[in-house]
Design a protein around this motif. Structure first.
Motif, mmCIF file in Angstrom:
data_model
loop_
_atom_site.group_PDB
_atom_site.id
_atom_site.type_symbol
_atom_site.label_atom_id
_atom_site.label_comp_id
_atom_site.label_asym_id
_atom_site.label_seq_id
_atom_site.Cartn_x
_atom_site.Cartn_y
_atom_site.Cartn_z
ATOM 1 N N ILE A 242 0.875 -1.171 0.000
ATOM 2 C CA ILE A 242 0.000 0.000 0.000
ATOM 3 C C ILE A 242 0.915 1.223 0.000
ATOM 4 O O ILE A 242 1.544 1.549 1.012
ATOM 5 C CB ILE A 242 -0.928 0.041 1.224
ATOM 6 C CG1 ILE A 242 -1.679 -1.283 1.401
ATOM 7 C CG2 ILE A 242 -1.905 1.219 1.111
ATOM 8 C CD1 ILE A 242 -2.710 -1.592 0.361
ATOM 9 N N VAL A 270 -0.095 -7.655 3.658
ATOM 10 C CA VAL A 270 -0.432 -6.292 3.240
ATOM 11 C C VAL A 270 0.524 -5.345 3.950
ATOM 12 O O VAL A 270 0.577 -5.334 5.181
ATOM 13 C CB VAL A 270 -1.893 -5.961 3.592
ATOM 14 C CG1 VAL A 270 -2.227 -4.522 3.194
ATOM 15 C CG2 VAL A 270 -2.850 -6.934 2.915
ATOM 16 N N MET A 271 1.295 -4.588 3.159
ATOM 17 C CA MET A 271 2.401 -3.816 3.739
ATOM 18 C C MET A 271 2.287 -2.340 3.411
ATOM 19 O O MET A 271 2.013 -1.970 2.274
ATOM 20 C CB MET A 271 3.721 -4.349 3.178
ATOM 21 C CG MET A 271 3.997 -5.782 3.593
ATOM 22 S SD MET A 271 5.390 -6.526 2.699
ATOM 23 C CE MET A 271 4.533 -7.098 1.227
ATOM 24 N N GLY A 272 2.499 -1.509 4.398
ATOM 25 C CA GLY A 272 2.450 -0.061 4.197
ATOM 26 C C GLY A 272 3.823 0.478 3.858
ATOM 27 O O GLY A 272 4.817 0.114 4.488
ATOM 28 N N LEU A 273 3.851 1.386 2.864
ATOM 29 C CA LEU A 273 5.126 1.961 2.398
ATOM 30 C C LEU A 273 5.125 3.472 2.605
ATOM 31 O O LEU A 273 4.199 4.156 2.178
ATOM 32 C CB LEU A 273 5.296 1.650 0.903
ATOM 33 C CG LEU A 273 6.448 2.355 0.178
ATOM 34 C CD1 LEU A 273 7.794 2.018 0.802
ATOM 35 C CD2 LEU A 273 6.448 1.990 -1.294
ATOM 36 N N VAL A 274 6.152 3.976 3.248
ATOM 37 C CA VAL A 274 6.369 5.417 3.374
ATOM 38 C C VAL A 274 7.788 5.681 2.903
ATOM 39 O O VAL A 274 8.751 5.173 3.474
ATOM 40 C CB VAL A 274 6.164 5.896 4.832
ATOM 41 C CG1 VAL A 274 6.487 7.378 4.952
ATOM 42 C CG2 VAL A 274 4.729 5.635 5.286
ATOM 43 N N THR B 236 6.579 1.291 14.554
ATOM 44 C CA THR B 236 6.787 1.449 13.114
ATOM 45 C C THR B 236 7.481 0.192 12.574
ATOM 46 O O THR B 236 8.354 -0.362 13.229
ATOM 47 C CB THR B 236 7.672 2.693 12.863
ATOM 48 O OG1 THR B 236 7.037 3.803 13.484
ATOM 49 C CG2 THR B 236 7.813 2.984 11.382
ATOM 50 N N TYR B 237 7.050 -0.228 11.384
ATOM 51 C CA TYR B 237 7.523 -1.484 10.784
ATOM 52 C C TYR B 237 7.129 -2.729 11.583
ATOM 53 O O TYR B 237 7.753 -3.787 11.447
ATOM 54 C CB TYR B 237 9.042 -1.475 10.505
ATOM 55 C CG TYR B 237 9.331 -0.706 9.259
ATOM 56 C CD1 TYR B 237 9.138 -1.288 8.014
ATOM 57 C CD2 TYR B 237 9.721 0.621 9.319
ATOM 58 C CE1 TYR B 237 9.323 -0.559 6.865
ATOM 59 C CE2 TYR B 237 9.914 1.364 8.173
ATOM 60 C CZ TYR B 237 9.716 0.763 6.948
ATOM 61 O OH TYR B 237 9.895 1.481 5.808
ATOM 62 N N ILE B 263 -2.231 1.215 8.323
ATOM 63 C CA ILE B 263 -1.211 0.256 7.865
ATOM 64 C C ILE B 263 -0.046 1.010 7.237
ATOM 65 O O ILE B 263 1.125 0.717 7.493
ATOM 66 C CB ILE B 263 -1.812 -0.768 6.871
ATOM 67 C CG1 ILE B 263 -2.848 -1.661 7.579
ATOM 68 C CG2 ILE B 263 -0.711 -1.621 6.223
ATOM 69 C CD1 ILE B 263 -3.569 -2.641 6.664
ATOM 70 N N VAL B 264 -0.385 2.026 6.419
ATOM 71 C CA VAL B 264 0.676 2.834 5.804
ATOM 72 C C VAL B 264 1.378 3.659 6.879
ATOM 73 O O VAL B 264 2.615 3.683 6.939
ATOM 74 C CB VAL B 264 0.094 3.749 4.708
ATOM 75 C CG1 VAL B 264 1.190 4.658 4.139
ATOM 76 C CG2 VAL B 264 -0.531 2.921 3.585
ATOM 77 N N ARG B 267 3.720 1.716 8.643
ATOM 78 C CA ARG B 267 4.596 0.896 7.781
ATOM 79 C C ARG B 267 4.480 -0.571 8.222
ATOM 80 O O ARG B 267 5.479 -1.303 8.307
ATOM 81 C CB ARG B 267 6.072 1.272 7.912
ATOM 82 C CG ARG B 267 6.426 2.663 7.449
ATOM 83 C CD ARG B 267 6.182 3.726 8.500
ATOM 84 N NE ARG B 267 7.054 4.875 8.246
ATOM 85 C CZ ARG B 267 6.652 6.124 8.287
ATOM 86 N NH1 ARG B 267 5.403 6.430 8.581
ATOM 87 N NH2 ARG B 267 7.516 7.076 8.044
ATOM 88 N N ALA B 268 3.279 -0.956 8.538
ATOM 89 C CA ALA B 268 3.068 -2.297 9.092
ATOM 90 C C ALA B 268 2.999 -3.345 7.989
ATOM 91 O O ALA B 268 2.730 -3.033 6.834
ATOM 92 C CB ALA B 268 1.778 -2.319 9.896
#
Lengths: 333, 333
Positions: A242, A270-274, B236-237, B263-264, B267-268
């Motif tokens: 994501i 499902v992974m969050g990206l920053v 985070t992460y 989730i974003v 950054r999970a």
């Protein structure tokens, strides 16, 4: 006295900005670099979607530029005079200098770049969009041979770079974009294996066919209107990055939610990206990309305006989604 | 003629089953093993929560047992006679033989087990609950030194085993359970570093303190009432394993949804776990667990009923959440 052109807002805006909201003004240019600053000549200015929200006061944590104030924007520029020992006149740098021909850049946030890799590439494929794509594809989803990779907003800089990286790493890449022109660009310019137009009825079935039943990795830039149907096709143990939720940024209504049951059912990750997190690794991406750029395996598609005066119309194009590729303005030669 | 006791439903049920819904009946026991079947003497019977839904016809894909029909259940049993070349009399096996003292087991789904590791352990820590815990902790979340691990339903077999594995691998483990007895069990029997009682007001703040601000890994067995507040603390992460959603299985209302934005923001990585996928790797888990069991670093806490006649009351305890540890019935000696 040296003059510079700058672009400013004419008025406070509440709606998505159009060209007529901006004006080009002539001002006295700075002529020296105070300590910690760089006096720069802007070569290419990047126009980025987030600014649309920021101008309307809807971007968290960043100030809303007032009418008459120089607008913020990333640029690749040449140093004219340096107020910091790490930089010298003639250096090419990326940083914030505003929508201007000549301006000051805070040396603390400036980064030296190699112009031999293509000056404007540093705002796209080697810039924040490219770093985002690299992080999602290689660090989060860990795409490799045998993967079937899908990405939406595939004609954009993040999506287009992500698909190219996935293909270079051995995956099959299928893009999702809006409109025949963008679909053609994704296949013909970025070299994806295929692409579908989400505006066509039946695009989900088409995607299913093109991905041999469904992707193993999906890179999400848009939000639920694309994610929900693509998740339905996702292969068991699929990975989903994501990255962006552009469909939801301007929306009222509740924040986008996703079912926990389907995540379990698909055994999905499902992974969050920053992207900020990957700034310390920018050089790693540039080093990785360099041979790919030189071999022509990785390309940047640009939606380029000529001259700073073109910036308002270019920004309107971007806001309307009429751009194809990375939206830039060529400010200096 | 040899007799066997069996447990059956008295009537069709629509509500969560209680002891009075069952009856113990005496029947003629089978005396030979047809081809592909094993005639077995049940040693320990496992009572599992999913059966509560199945008896009410709410478990997808599995038939609802009719009144009078032998109830389904996993058991460890001793082979009396074998209709399959891979098994011989005297072997200890795990499989489905029903809520019975003597029964038939389909050899295709039977698996030989080593009684020296503790007969009843094969239904808990070495059985499906243990395999689930191992898969989530080691294969999905990849827990290691430095991790802070939280798990809910921590007094249960999956949660208790997960926290023990996490600790053995170098993480700090903090359990979440309901009631003082369960909290005590988690710390004193399973040896977690700490545990909180989610029935206490302020449990989220307490968890925050005990996890040095928040977990790096969370293992979810319950659903949104626990997941939402714990996700707020997640580092985070952080990695989140979605293993069970017990709070939602019996609920009407919409299926549980989770925000994409958080989730974003964190950054999970949110991962779905289905234990079936790991059946082919069961021996790997047993081999891994064997030294830990022998050294006493991995224990099973049992809620044990004596004799098949105790099964209805034991099942009611399980349905009410009054059990502490793996719910079993000791059927044979």
């Amino acid at each position: 006295m040296t003059k510079t052109l700058e672009v400013v807002l004419k008025r406070v805006i509440e709606d998505v900005p159009v060209a007529a909201d901006f004006e080009v003004v002539e001002r006295a240019a700075p002529t020296t670099a105070p300590a910690g600053q760089l006096l720069v000549r802007v070569l290419y200015l990047s126009l980025d979607p987030y600014l649309g929200s920021r101008l309307r006061g809807r971007h968290m944590g960043e100030p809303r530029p007032a009418p008459g104030e120089t607008l913020p924007g990333s640029a690749v520029a040449e140093v004219i005079a340096s107020g910091h020992p790490d930089f010298a006149p003639g250096d090419h740098v990326i940083g914030e200098a505003g929508w201007a021909q000549v301006g000051l850049m805070d040396a603390k946030f400036a980064r030296k770049v190699d112009p031999s890799l293509g000056v404007s590439n540093h705002l796209g494929v080697l810039g924040m969009p490219g770093l985002t794509a690299w992080a999602g594809v290689t660090q989060l989803a860990k795409v490799g041979a045998g993967d079937v990779f899908t990405v939406d907003a595939a004609a954009g800089s993040v999506g287009g770079t992500a698909g190219q990286i996935a293909r270079i790493l051995g995956a099959k890449a299928v893009g999702i974009a809006g409109g025949a022109d963008k679909v053609a660009q994704v296949v013909e310019r970025y070299g994806f294996d295929a692409a579908v137009d989400y505006r066509n009825e039946g695009w989900v079935d088409e995607l299913k066919g093109l991905t041999d039943g469904g992707p193993t990795v999906h890179f999400e830039n848009v939000g639920l209107p694309i994610l929900n149907p693509v998740f339905g096709l996702l292969k068991t143990y699929g990975r989903v990055v994501i990255c962006g939720l552009s469909a939801h940024y301007h929306a009222d209504g509740p924040p986008p939610q996703f079912g926990l049951g389907p995540i379990v059912g698909k055994r999905a990750a499902v992974m969050g990206l920053v992207v900020y997190d990957f700034y310390p690794r920018w050089n790693e991406w540039v080093k990785t990309a360099e041979p790919w750029l030189k071999e022509g395996r990785l390309v940047q598609v640009e939606d380029l305006g000529e001259g700073l005066e073109s910036a308002p119309a270019q920004f309107e194009r971007l806001m309307k989604g009429a751009n194809t590729g990375k939206t830039l303005v060529k400010v200096g030669g």
